[in-house]
Design a protein around this motif. Sequence first.
Motif, PDB file in Angstrom:
ATOM      1  N   HIS A  77       0.867  -1.176   0.000  1.00 35.84           N
ATOM      2  CA  HIS A  77       0.000   0.000   0.000  1.00 35.84           C
ATOM      3  C   HIS A  77       0.901   1.223   0.000  1.00 35.84           C
ATOM      4  CE1 HIS A  77      -3.313   2.660   0.615  1.00 35.84           C
ATOM      5  NE2 HIS A  77      -4.158   1.645   0.707  1.00 35.84           N
ATOM      6  N   ILE A  78       1.198   1.696  -1.183  1.00 41.81           N
ATOM      7  CA  ILE A  78       2.222   2.734  -1.334  1.00 41.81           C
ATOM      8  C   ILE A  78       1.690   4.159  -1.279  1.00 41.81           C
ATOM      9  CG2 ILE A  78       3.776   1.257  -2.627  1.00 41.81           C
ATOM     10  CD1 ILE A  78       2.653   2.571  -5.175  1.00 41.81           C
ATOM     11  N   ASN A  79       0.383   4.330  -1.148  1.00 46.29           N
ATOM     12  CA  ASN A  79      -0.146   5.692  -1.223  1.00 46.29           C
ATOM     13  C   ASN A  79      -0.998   6.042  -0.008  1.00 46.29           C
ATOM     14  OD1 ASN A  79      -2.111   3.894  -1.923  1.00 46.29           O
ATOM     15  ND2 ASN A  79      -2.989   5.120  -3.543  1.00 46.29           N
ATOM     16  N   ILE A  80      -0.371   6.121   1.146  1.00 52.85           N
ATOM     17  CA  ILE A  80      -1.057   6.555   2.353  1.00 52.85           C
ATOM     18  C   ILE A  80      -0.794   8.046   2.512  1.00 52.85           C
ATOM     19  CG2 ILE A  80      -1.217   6.312   4.855  1.00 52.85           C
ATOM     20  CD1 ILE A  80      -0.212   3.437   4.480  1.00 52.85           C
ATOM     21  N   PRO A  81      -1.854   8.864   2.426  1.00 55.39           N
ATOM     22  CA  PRO A  81      -1.656  10.307   2.524  1.00 55.39           C
ATOM     23  C   PRO A  81      -1.247  10.728   3.936  1.00 55.39           C
ATOM     24  CG  PRO A  81      -3.987   9.785   2.399  1.00 55.39           C
ATOM     25  CD  PRO A  81      -3.245   8.503   2.210  1.00 55.39           C
ATOM     26  N   ARG A  95      -7.790  13.448   6.065  1.00 55.86           N
ATOM     27  CA  ARG A  95      -9.083  14.112   5.894  1.00 55.86           C
ATOM     28  C   ARG A  95     -10.161  13.127   5.468  1.00 55.86           C
ATOM     29  NH1 ARG A  95      -7.782  18.773   1.875  1.00 55.86           N
ATOM     30  NH2 ARG A  95      -6.394  17.150   1.191  1.00 55.86           N
ATOM     31  N   THR A  96      -9.801  12.155   4.648  1.00 54.34           N
ATOM     32  CA  THR A  96     -10.760  11.143   4.217  1.00 54.34           C
ATOM     33  C   THR A  96     -10.780  10.036   5.265  1.00 54.34           C
ATOM     34  OG1 THR A  96     -10.253  11.606   1.910  1.00 54.34           O
ATOM     35  CG2 THR A  96     -11.363   9.530   2.385  1.00 54.34           C
ATOM     36  N   PRO A  97     -11.948   9.732   5.809  1.00 57.95           N
ATOM     37  CA  PRO A  97     -11.999   8.699   6.858  1.00 57.95           C
ATOM     38  C   PRO A  97     -11.723   7.304   6.309  1.00 57.95           C
ATOM     39  CG  PRO A  97     -14.208   9.466   6.315  1.00 57.95           C
ATOM     40  CD  PRO A  97     -13.249  10.312   5.533  1.00 57.95           C
ATOM     41  N   TYR A  98     -11.231   6.455   7.175  1.00 56.91           N
ATOM     42  CA  TYR A  98     -11.012   5.057   6.835  1.00 56.91           C
ATOM     43  C   TYR A  98     -12.371   4.437   6.501  1.00 56.91           C
ATOM     44  CZ  TYR A  98      -9.585   0.170   7.426  1.00 56.91           C
ATOM     45  OH  TYR A  98      -9.345  -1.165   7.237  1.00 56.91           O
ATOM     46  N   PRO A  99     -12.501   3.761   5.360  1.00 56.61           N
ATOM     47  CA  PRO A  99     -13.805   3.261   4.907  1.00 56.61           C
ATOM     48  C   PRO A  99     -14.518   2.325   5.887  1.00 56.61           C
ATOM     49  CG  PRO A  99     -12.192   3.055   3.153  1.00 56.61           C
ATOM     50  CD  PRO A  99     -11.455   3.488   4.380  1.00 56.61           C
ATOM     51  N   GLU A 130      -9.873   4.561  13.224  1.00 57.04           N
ATOM     52  CA  GLU A 130      -8.544   4.949  12.762  1.00 57.04           C
ATOM     53  C   GLU A 130      -8.010   3.979  11.710  1.00 57.04           C
ATOM     54  OE1 GLU A 130      -6.738   7.709  13.611  1.00 57.04           O
ATOM     55  OE2 GLU A 130      -8.613   8.294  14.582  1.00 57.04           O
ATOM     56  N   LEU A 131      -7.092   4.465  10.883  1.00 58.19           N
ATOM     57  CA  LEU A 131      -6.421   3.616   9.904  1.00 58.19           C
ATOM     58  C   LEU A 131      -5.622   2.561  10.663  1.00 58.19           C
ATOM     59  CD1 LEU A 131      -5.793   3.415   6.799  1.00 58.19           C
ATOM     60  CD2 LEU A 131      -3.689   4.653   7.315  1.00 58.19           C
ATOM     61  N   PRO A 132      -5.790   1.278  10.346  1.00 59.66           N
ATOM     62  CA  PRO A 132      -5.036   0.228  11.059  1.00 59.66           C
ATOM     63  C   PRO A 132      -3.526   0.445  10.977  1.00 59.66           C
ATOM     64  CG  PRO A 132      -6.785  -0.760   9.766  1.00 59.66           C
ATOM     65  CD  PRO A 132      -6.719   0.700   9.379  1.00 59.66           C
ATOM     66  N   LYS A 133      -2.843   0.127  12.058  1.00 58.45           N
ATOM     67  CA  LYS A 133      -1.395   0.340  12.188  1.00 58.45           C
ATOM     68  C   LYS A 133      -0.606  -0.304  11.056  1.00 58.45           C
ATOM     69  CE  LYS A 133       2.342  -0.818  15.393  1.00 58.45           C
ATOM     70  NZ  LYS A 133       2.659  -1.447  16.672  1.00 58.45           N
ATOM     71  N   TYR A 134      -1.017  -1.499  10.624  1.00 61.13           N
ATOM     72  CA  TYR A 134      -0.217  -2.229   9.636  1.00 61.13           C
ATOM     73  C   TYR A 134      -0.104  -1.494   8.303  1.00 61.13           C
ATOM     74  CZ  TYR A 134      -4.910  -4.048   8.530  1.00 61.13           C
ATOM     75  OH  TYR A 134      -6.234  -4.174   8.244  1.00 61.13           O
ATOM     76  N   SER A 192      -6.300  -1.788  -2.097  1.00 63.08           N
ATOM     77  CA  SER A 192      -7.003  -0.555  -2.424  1.00 63.08           C
ATOM     78  C   SER A 192      -8.371  -0.574  -1.756  1.00 63.08           C
ATOM     79  CB  SER A 192      -7.142  -0.413  -3.941  1.00 63.08           C
ATOM     80  OG  SER A 192      -7.917  -1.473  -4.452  1.00 63.08           O
ATOM     81  N   ASP A 193      -9.069   0.521  -1.856  1.00 66.00           N
ATOM     82  CA  ASP A 193     -10.370   0.640  -1.207  1.00 66.00           C
ATOM     83  C   ASP A 193     -11.502   0.107  -2.070  1.00 66.00           C
ATOM     84  OD1 ASP A 193      -9.396   3.823   0.166  1.00 66.00           O
ATOM     85  OD2 ASP A 193      -9.157   1.813   0.950  1.00 66.00           O
ATOM     86  N   ASP A 194     -11.211  -0.422  -3.252  1.00 62.32           N
ATOM     87  CA  ASP A 194     -12.309  -0.883  -4.097  1.00 62.32           C
ATOM     88  C   ASP A 194     -12.561  -2.363  -3.960  1.00 62.32           C
ATOM     89  OD1 ASP A 194     -10.359  -0.633  -7.170  1.00 62.32           O
ATOM     90  OD2 ASP A 194     -10.021  -1.797  -5.363  1.00 62.32           O
TER      91      ASP A 194
END
Length: 88
Positions: A37-41, A45-49, A53-57, A86-88
């Motif tokens: 997962h190379i694109n963690i901003p 601002r965008t919540p985790y789907p 919180e976004l998981p630590k891993y 990805s989120d899809d």
Amino acid sequence: MSKFGYFDFNPDYSIRPDDLARACEERGYDSLWLGEHINIPVSRRTPYPLGGELPKYYSHMRDPFISLMAAGAVTKSLKACHRHLSDD
């Protein structure tokens, strides 16, 4: 014959990739899949789907190509694969 693979997020606080690969091969798994997962901003601002919180891993994943290279160096028949998350 059934073929089974093992997936791991491959975080830096988990088992080493070469040790994981040996363990998978010893247990008869056909393949080892590691997350990427190379694109963690920086901004969240965008919540985790899935909520919360976004998981630590996600922020602790090792480079899958380096990890898979280590896995391939210590196994004979295990297929080394990666999966972009990805989120899809």
